[in-house]
Design an enzyme around this catalytic site. Structure first.
Site, PDB file in Angstrom:
ATOM      1  N   TRP A  10       0.821  -1.229   0.000  1.00 42.13           N
ATOM      2  CA  TRP A  10       0.000   0.000   0.000  1.00 42.13           C
ATOM      3  C   TRP A  10       0.848   1.268   0.000  1.00 42.13           C
ATOM      4  O   TRP A  10       0.306   2.366  -0.101  1.00 42.13           O
ATOM      5  CB  TRP A  10      -0.946  -0.006   1.207  1.00 42.13           C
ATOM      6  CG  TRP A  10      -1.986  -1.082   1.175  1.00 42.13           C
ATOM      7  CD1 TRP A  10      -2.192  -2.000   0.177  1.00 42.13           C
ATOM      8  CD2 TRP A  10      -2.979  -1.366   2.174  1.00 42.13           C
ATOM      9  NE1 TRP A  10      -3.238  -2.831   0.491  1.00 42.13           N
ATOM     10  CE2 TRP A  10      -3.738  -2.466   1.716  1.00 42.13           C
ATOM     11  CE3 TRP A  10      -3.288  -0.800   3.416  1.00 42.13           C
ATOM     12  CZ2 TRP A  10      -4.793  -3.006   2.456  1.00 42.13           C
ATOM     13  CZ3 TRP A  10      -4.337  -1.336   4.149  1.00 42.13           C
ATOM     14  CH2 TRP A  10      -5.086  -2.426   3.672  1.00 42.13           C
ATOM     15  N   LYS A  11       2.142   1.119   0.151  1.00 46.28           N
ATOM     16  CA  LYS A  11       3.057   2.285   0.173  1.00 46.28           C
ATOM     17  C   LYS A  11       2.534   3.323   1.179  1.00 46.28           C
ATOM     18  O   LYS A  11       1.987   2.940   2.204  1.00 46.28           O
ATOM     19  CB  LYS A  11       3.244   2.830  -1.246  1.00 46.28           C
ATOM     20  CG  LYS A  11       3.692   1.719  -2.215  1.00 46.28           C
ATOM     21  CD  LYS A  11       4.139   2.194  -3.550  1.00 46.28           C
ATOM     22  CE  LYS A  11       4.560   0.999  -4.408  1.00 46.28           C
ATOM     23  NZ  LYS A  11       5.075   1.351  -5.713  1.00 46.28           N
ATOM     24  N   GLU A  97      11.933   1.998  -4.191  1.00 42.56           N
ATOM     25  CA  GLU A  97      11.685   3.356  -3.673  1.00 42.56           C
ATOM     26  C   GLU A  97      12.539   3.630  -2.441  1.00 42.56           C
ATOM     27  O   GLU A  97      12.974   4.756  -2.212  1.00 42.56           O
ATOM     28  CB  GLU A  97      10.181   3.518  -3.369  1.00 42.56           C
ATOM     29  CG  GLU A  97       9.384   3.641  -4.674  1.00 42.56           C
ATOM     30  CD  GLU A  97       7.975   3.117  -4.613  1.00 42.56           C
ATOM     31  OE1 GLU A  97       7.454   2.881  -3.501  1.00 42.56           O
ATOM     32  OE2 GLU A  97       7.378   2.921  -5.682  1.00 42.56           O
ATOM     33  N   GLU A 165      11.097  -6.526  -9.458  1.00 45.36           N
ATOM     34  CA  GLU A 165      10.311  -5.347  -9.812  1.00 45.36           C
ATOM     35  C   GLU A 165      11.163  -4.420 -10.675  1.00 45.36           C
ATOM     36  O   GLU A 165      11.954  -3.627 -10.137  1.00 45.36           O
ATOM     37  CB  GLU A 165       9.879  -4.588  -8.555  1.00 45.36           C
ATOM     38  CG  GLU A 165       9.029  -5.391  -7.600  1.00 45.36           C
ATOM     39  CD  GLU A 165       8.192  -4.485  -6.707  1.00 45.36           C
ATOM     40  OE1 GLU A 165       6.971  -4.576  -6.781  1.00 45.36           O
ATOM     41  OE2 GLU A 165       8.769  -3.677  -5.953  1.00 45.36           O
ATOM     42  N   GLY A 171       4.586   1.795 -11.115  1.00 39.68           N
ATOM     43  CA  GLY A 171       3.723   2.981 -11.121  1.00 39.68           C
ATOM     44  C   GLY A 171       3.683   3.708 -12.453  1.00 39.68           C
ATOM     45  O   GLY A 171       3.235   4.850 -12.529  1.00 39.68           O
ATOM     46  N   SER A 210       3.223  -2.379 -12.145  1.00 38.54           N
ATOM     47  CA  SER A 210       2.002  -2.141 -12.928  1.00 38.54           C
ATOM     48  C   SER A 210       1.175  -3.412 -13.170  1.00 38.54           C
ATOM     49  O   SER A 210       0.621  -3.602 -14.252  1.00 38.54           O
ATOM     50  CB  SER A 210       2.344  -1.451 -14.254  1.00 38.54           C
ATOM     51  OG  SER A 210       2.966  -0.198 -14.004  1.00 38.54           O
ATOM     52  N   GLY A 231       1.267  -2.727  -6.298  1.00 40.45           N
ATOM     53  CA  GLY A 231       1.194  -1.400  -5.680  1.00 40.45           C
ATOM     54  C   GLY A 231      -0.176  -0.781  -5.916  1.00 40.45           C
ATOM     55  O   GLY A 231      -1.149  -1.097  -5.240  1.00 40.45           O
ATOM     56  N   GLY A 232      -0.257   0.079  -6.921  1.00 39.19           N
ATOM     57  CA  GLY A 232      -1.478   0.854  -7.184  1.00 39.19           C
ATOM     58  C   GLY A 232      -2.760   0.030  -7.197  1.00 39.19           C
ATOM     59  O   GLY A 232      -3.767   0.423  -6.589  1.00 39.19           O
TER      60      GLY A 232
HETATM   61  P1  13P Z   1       2.703  -0.572  -8.975  1.00 41.02           P
HETATM   62  O1  13P Z   1       1.894  -1.849  -8.980  1.00 41.02           O
HETATM   63  O2  13P Z   1       1.929   0.625  -8.572  1.00 41.02           O
HETATM   64  O3  13P Z   1       3.451  -0.405 -10.263  1.00 41.02           O
HETATM   65  O4  13P Z   1       3.822  -0.752  -7.836  1.00 41.02           O
HETATM   66  C1  13P Z   1       4.571  -1.911  -7.799  1.00 41.02           C
HETATM   67  C2  13P Z   1       5.332  -1.936  -6.548  1.00 41.02           C
HETATM   68  O5  13P Z   1       6.212  -1.107  -6.337  1.00 41.02           O
HETATM   69  C3  13P Z   1       4.999  -2.944  -5.543  1.00 41.02           C
HETATM   70  O6  13P Z   1       5.942  -3.013  -4.545  1.00 41.02           O
END
Ligand code: 13P
Length: 251
Positions: A10-11, A97, A165, A171, A210, A231-232
């Protein structure tokens, strides 16, 4: 046989109330889904509330980061024992990140991975090349170093999950094709195999970048892709549940 795994990162999103609502919706929407593991990684502030929401269910809890010491004067850091205390089974380690914005290196990733094993927290170790590195054709070189350094000095691979990743896919809406992703997953499995032998066949390697309900089926159809770090698309229950259901149908 490897069981599938879908983890939602969920960041830095969701207040406690939002987190509880999302965890509840995911728990209800994935009742009866079997054969794999579902993991939620909320921000630190929502770990306890999400734990209370999913306690005793088929869903496990992860932290998005942890420190490599047990305690001490490390302002702002969280020890693995504290994560255990709050109900975490997993911790994401070395996310790109964290490498980019918080200057984590392969060395700190190794320290954290080693510590997590000792502390009884299962690490989800993130690796992946940048767009520039892929364009220069050094993806395997970069990912190979990241994997070897993360695992340096660790004699058992059993509880370690690796997440591939590609940084350029996070993202951005651009994701690696299933074949591109499978090539790197196979490469990682071979490296792990060189270090740990046949037991590497049980190591879970997740794809991240993604991932959506529209592209998960093709990705998960590849032999060495055991699941996804999302993520998203993990921030909306319908999308995340869709990813989980499609994975469980395919694997
Ligand atoms: P997204 O799915 O938003 O591209 O992010 C991937 C991610 O960084 C999961 O840790």
């Amino acid at each position: 046989m490897r069981r599938w795994m879908i983890a939602g990162n969920w960041k830095m999103h969701n207040t406690i109330n939002d987190a509880i609502a999302l965890a509840k919706a995911i728990k209800e929407g994935t009742q009866g889904v079997t054969g794999g593991e579902i993991i939620l990684a909320p921000p630190f502030t929502a770990l306890q509330s999400v734990y209370e929401t999913i306690k005793g269910s088929h869903i496990s809890l992860a932290a998005q980061n942890m420190f490599y010491e047990d305690k001490g004067a490390f302002t702002g850091e969280v020890a693995p024992s504290m994560l255990k205390d709050i109900g975490c089974t997993y911790a994401i380690i070395g996310h790109s990140e964290r490498r980019k914005y918080f200057h984590e290196t392969d060395d700190t990733v190794n320290l954290k991975t080693r510590k997590s094993i000792v502390a009884g927290i299962k690490p989800i170790v993130c690796v992946g090349e940048t767009e520039d590195e892929r364009e220069k054709g050094v993806t395997e070189f970069v990912v190979g170093i990241q994997v070897k350094k993360a695992l340096y000095g660790i004699d058992k691979i059993d509880d370690i999950v690796i997440a591939y990743e590609p940084v350029w896919a996070i993202g951005t809406g651009k994701n690696a094709t299933p074949i591109e992703a499978e090539e790197v997953h196979r490469f990682i499995r071979n490296i792990v195999g060189d270090i740990y032998g046949d037991v590497c066949k049980n190591t879970k390697i997740l794809y991240g970048g993604s991932v959506t309900p529209d592209n998960i089926s093709e990705l998960i159809g590849m032999e060495d892709i055991d699941g996804a770090l999302v993520g998203g698309a993990s921030l909306k229950s319908e999308g995340f549940i869709g990813i989980i259901r499609k994975t469980s149908e395919k694997k």
